[in-house]
Write a protein that holds these residues in place. Structure first.
Motif, PDB file in Angstrom:
ATOM      1  N   UNK A 180       0.849  -1.199   0.000  1.00 41.32           N
ATOM      2  CA  UNK A 180       0.000   0.000   0.000  1.00 41.32           C
ATOM      3  C   UNK A 180       0.878   1.241   0.000  1.00 41.32           C
ATOM      4  N   UNK A 181       0.632   2.137  -0.948  1.00 39.67           N
ATOM      5  CA  UNK A 181       1.398   3.374  -1.036  1.00 39.67           C
ATOM      6  C   UNK A 181       0.458   4.570  -1.122  1.00 39.67           C
ATOM      7  N   UNK A 182       0.807   5.634  -0.405  1.00 37.58           N
ATOM      8  CA  UNK A 182       0.019   6.859  -0.480  1.00 37.58           C
ATOM      9  C   UNK A 182       0.847   8.048   0.011  1.00 37.58           C
ATOM     10  N   UNK A 183       0.477   9.220  -0.456  1.00 38.12           N
ATOM     11  CA  UNK A 183       1.137  10.453  -0.019  1.00 38.12           C
ATOM     12  C   UNK A 183       0.311  11.076   1.106  1.00 38.12           C
ATOM     13  N   UNK A 184       0.940  11.242   2.256  1.00 45.01           N
ATOM     14  CA  UNK A 184       0.258  11.810   3.420  1.00 45.01           C
ATOM     15  C   UNK A 184       0.665  13.278   3.577  1.00 45.01           C
ATOM     16  N   UNK A 185      -0.286  14.202   3.530  1.00 48.96           N
ATOM     17  CA  UNK A 185       0.050  15.631   3.679  1.00 48.96           C
ATOM     18  C   UNK A 185       0.702  15.926   5.025  1.00 48.96           C
ATOM     19  N   UNK A 186       1.764  16.743   4.981  1.00 48.96           N
ATOM     20  CA  UNK A 186       2.451  17.108   6.229  1.00 48.96           C
ATOM     21  C   UNK A 186       2.442  18.613   6.476  1.00 48.96           C
ATOM     22  N   UNK A 187       2.134  19.395   5.433  1.00 49.48           N
ATOM     23  CA  UNK A 187       2.136  20.853   5.603  1.00 49.48           C
ATOM     24  C   UNK A 187       1.144  21.482   4.626  1.00 49.48           C
TER      25      UNK A 187
END
Length: 245
Positions: A180-187
């Motif tokens: 499972x791959x995903x981009x998690x917002x950090x800013x």
């Protein structure tokens, strides 16, 4: 299981036929000459009835042992399959699949082949075991077998094509791993738009996880019955809750 199931059905037919014959002779052919044959039929009925009881007890014992053996051999296969790691080199992955293909699975196949349930048309227990446990592993086994020859050619140097091997390994890896791959917002900016993110990647043993989940669920109840399975599960939980030492 199959032998005792067949024996039970045969004994039931003999018992029913002999009892029916004795009743017909007694009610529709009442005479002194038929008494002997009535006694013979009742004797056959009694023997067949005892055989039914014995075969049912033997069937239940054999059922539990067969399912326990299948559970044990399935866990053995999963232990081998769980050694696969995504970070392995291409050659390490190829060697893993070759070693897996050579792992003895005959007893595992025989255990499933020996399964036969009385109420299969109602419970569909064997169909469940086939679809949820046996077939996922069997599909992987067959997929590995389809590539064994090419893997051996690659290792002995007769046909060395990394691109083809990467594709084959990727196909087989799909059976073993769930990635499972995903981009998690950090800013975020003042308008709430994402300006930076962290890429997240999670890997879990797909085949091992899915099959083990079934083994500890419905399969466990099929093997021991709901009441005994609940009792064993309760005892196990109590043991785990006790402090060590």
């Amino acid at each position: 299981m199959k032998i005792y199931k067949k024996l039970t059905f045969v004994a039931m037919i003999i018992a029913a036929a002999s009892l029916a014959t004795a009743m017909i002779m007694h009610y529709f052919l009442p005479c002194t000459e038929t008494d002997f044959w009535i006694n013979v039929c009742l004797g056959i009925f009694g023997s067949a009835f005892l055989t039914i009881l014995t075969s049912i007890m033997s069937y239940n014992h054999e059922k539990e042992k067969t399912l326990e053996r299948f559970l044990y051999h399935t866990r053995q296969i999963l232990t081998v399959a769980n050694k696969y790691q995504e970070h392995m080199t291409l050659e390490e992955k190829i060697r893993f699949f070759l070693e897996y293909s050579e792992f003895d699975k005959i007893a595992w196949d025989a255990d499933f082949g020996n399964m036969s349930f009385f109420s299969e048309k109602i419970t569909h227990n064997q169909k469940y075991i086939y679809c949820s446990i046996y077939k996922p592993i069997l599909d992987f086994n067959q997929a590995v077998a389809n590539h064994v020859r090419h893997f051996r050619w690659y290792l002995d140097g007769s046909r060395k094509n990394d691109a083809v091997m990467q594709k084959s390994v990727g196909e087989l890896q799909g059976y073993l791993l769930r990635i499972t791959e995903q981009d998690i917002p950090t800013e975020y900016d003042d308008d709430g738009n994402v300006i930076s993110s962290c890429h997240y990647k999670a890997t879990e043993p797909k085949l091992v996880f899915d099959v083990k989940k079934e083994l500890s669920g419905r399969y466990y109840e099929i093997m021991y019955g709901k009441r005994k399975a609940a009792k064993l599960d309760k005892e196990l939980n109590e043991q785990e809750a006790q402090p060590n030492g």
